[in-house]
Every structure is written in structure tokens, then in C-alpha cells.
Design a protein around this motif. Structure first.
Motif, PDB file in Angstrom:
ATOM      1  N   ASP A 254       1.817  -2.214 -16.472  1.00 51.30           N
ATOM      2  CA  ASP A 254       2.577  -0.972 -16.318  1.00 51.30           C
ATOM      3  C   ASP A 254       1.643   0.221 -16.107  1.00 51.30           C
ATOM      4  OD1 ASP A 254       4.912  -2.413 -16.628  1.00 51.30           O
ATOM      5  OD2 ASP A 254       5.238  -1.795 -18.715  1.00 51.30           O
ATOM      6  N   ALA A 255       0.539   0.253 -16.842  1.00 50.26           N
ATOM      7  CA  ALA A 255      -0.413   1.363 -16.738  1.00 50.26           C
ATOM      8  C   ALA A 255      -1.236   1.302 -15.459  1.00 50.26           C
ATOM      9  CB  ALA A 255      -1.343   1.364 -17.955  1.00 50.26           C
TER      10      ALA A 255
ATOM     11  N   ARG B 170       1.440  -6.986 -20.264  1.00 53.34           N
ATOM     12  CA  ARG B 170       2.512  -6.242 -19.598  1.00 53.34           C
ATOM     13  C   ARG B 170       2.237  -4.747 -19.631  1.00 53.34           C
ATOM     14  NH1 ARG B 170       8.057  -6.358 -18.325  1.00 53.34           N
ATOM     15  NH2 ARG B 170       8.518  -4.264 -17.634  1.00 53.34           N
ATOM     16  N   ARG B 171       1.757  -4.215 -20.754  1.00 52.22           N
ATOM     17  CA  ARG B 171       1.430  -2.787 -20.841  1.00 52.22           C
ATOM     18  C   ARG B 171       0.291  -2.448 -19.881  1.00 52.22           C
ATOM     19  NH1 ARG B 171       2.772  -3.725 -26.201  1.00 52.22           N
ATOM     20  NH2 ARG B 171       0.631  -4.058 -26.870  1.00 52.22           N
TER      21      ARG B 171
ATOM     22  N   SER C 168      -0.115   0.111 -12.341  1.00 48.99           N
ATOM     23  CA  SER C 168       0.905  -0.363 -11.404  1.00 48.99           C
ATOM     24  C   SER C 168       0.439  -0.434  -9.958  1.00 48.99           C
ATOM     25  CB  SER C 168       2.163   0.495 -11.513  1.00 48.99           C
ATOM     26  OG  SER C 168       1.859   1.837 -11.210  1.00 48.99           O
TER      27      SER C 168
ATOM     28  N   ARG D 283       5.547  -8.760 -14.865  1.00 53.41           N
ATOM     29  CA  ARG D 283       5.791  -7.337 -14.620  1.00 53.41           C
ATOM     30  C   ARG D 283       7.280  -6.980 -14.673  1.00 53.41           C
ATOM     31  NH1 ARG D 283       2.460  -3.576 -12.166  1.00 53.41           N
ATOM     32  NH2 ARG D 283       1.050  -5.175 -11.441  1.00 53.41           N
ATOM     33  N   ASP D 284       8.150  -7.921 -14.314  1.00 49.50           N
ATOM     34  CA  ASP D 284       9.589  -7.650 -14.256  1.00 49.50           C
ATOM     35  C   ASP D 284      10.379  -8.247 -15.413  1.00 49.50           C
ATOM     36  OD1 ASP D 284       9.088  -6.411 -11.813  1.00 49.50           O
ATOM     37  OD2 ASP D 284       9.443  -8.268 -10.693  1.00 49.50           O
TER      38      ASP D 284
END
Length: 136
Positions: free
Chosen positions: A92-93, A88-89, A95, A115-116
């Protein structure tokens, strides 16, 4: 170049030569029980990882995603708990990269994109130990 490996059992790792691999593709391999948490120990050059269509529920703890720039993880039954937080990180990084991953469990997260998913909100980032800190 394609490289095959079979890592089975507790503590199984990729072959020593894998430390210098820059890519790994396991698309469609029934990998659920084949990758131990230590499978990627010592692998530092990996920039491309393709694990679509497997039976992965989480990624091994030893997999360092910070250098991975090309990642595909679709069609795996992901368990959306803190063990999957590094993925997930990474999402996010990165995107701008379209990475498909859907939670299969726990039941409250089933069907939600990783992701959500709110499942990672309480996950803490473990600080990396430096060589200096390891000496004390």
C-alpha cells in the motif's frame, strides 16, 4: 555480491554479518521451513529483498520492511492472514512499485492478489515500542 545462508530450526537467525547487508536474494530456494520468525533480528540495513519462487507462506516477524525499497515476492504460497499484513502495508505504501503476490490460503482468499485481498481489513497495526516506553 551474493551471500548464502542456511537458517534452520526455531529461533535461527541470519549470520551476524547480515546486520549490515543491504540486499538478499533467495530466488528459487525451498525456504518454507528455513526462516524462523527471528531470522532477521538485528538486520537494519536491508533495502533489497528478492524471495521469488520459494515456498514462503508469510514473512518472518523480525523482517523490517520500512527500509526495503526493492522487493520481489512472486510465486510463493502466501497465507493471507494478519501475519502477512506487513507485506500488504508495504504494498500500500509503495503502490507505484509492481509487486506480485497471490494468496494461496485461506480458501476464501485463494487466487486473490495480496494487494486486493480483504483478509487484512481487520488486522491491527501493533505500535512500535520506543526505548523510553520499554523502561516503564
Amino acid at each position: 555480491m551474493r551471500r548464502a545462508f542456511h537458517a534452520a530450526g526455531d529461533g535461527a537467525r541470519l549470520p551476524t554479518a547480515a546486520k549490515t547487508w543491504n540486499g538478499l536474494r533467495t530466488d528459487g530456494t525451498p525456504f518454507e521451513l528455513l526462516m524462523s520468525d527471528e531470522a532477521f533480528a538485528g538486520v537494519t540495513a536491508l533495502t533489497s529483498l528478492h524471495v521469488n519462487n520459494n515456498k514462503l507462506r508469510w514473512l518472518p516477524r523480525s523482517l523490517e520492511l520500512s527500509r526495503v525499497s526493492n522487493l520481489t515476492v512472486a510465486n510463493n504460497p502466501w497465507t493471507c492472514t494478519c501475519q502477512l499484513a506487513p507485506l500488504r502495508r508495504w504494498m500500500d505504501a509503495n503502490s507505484r512499485r509492481r509487486t506480485e503476490a497471490i494468496c494461496a490460503s485461506p480458501p476464501a482468499q485463494r487466487g486473490k492478489p495480496v494487494r486486493d485481498s480483504a483478509a487484512f481489513a481487520a488486522c491491527r497495526v501493533k505500535p512500535k515500542r520506543t526505548k523510553m516506553a520499554a523502561r516503564h
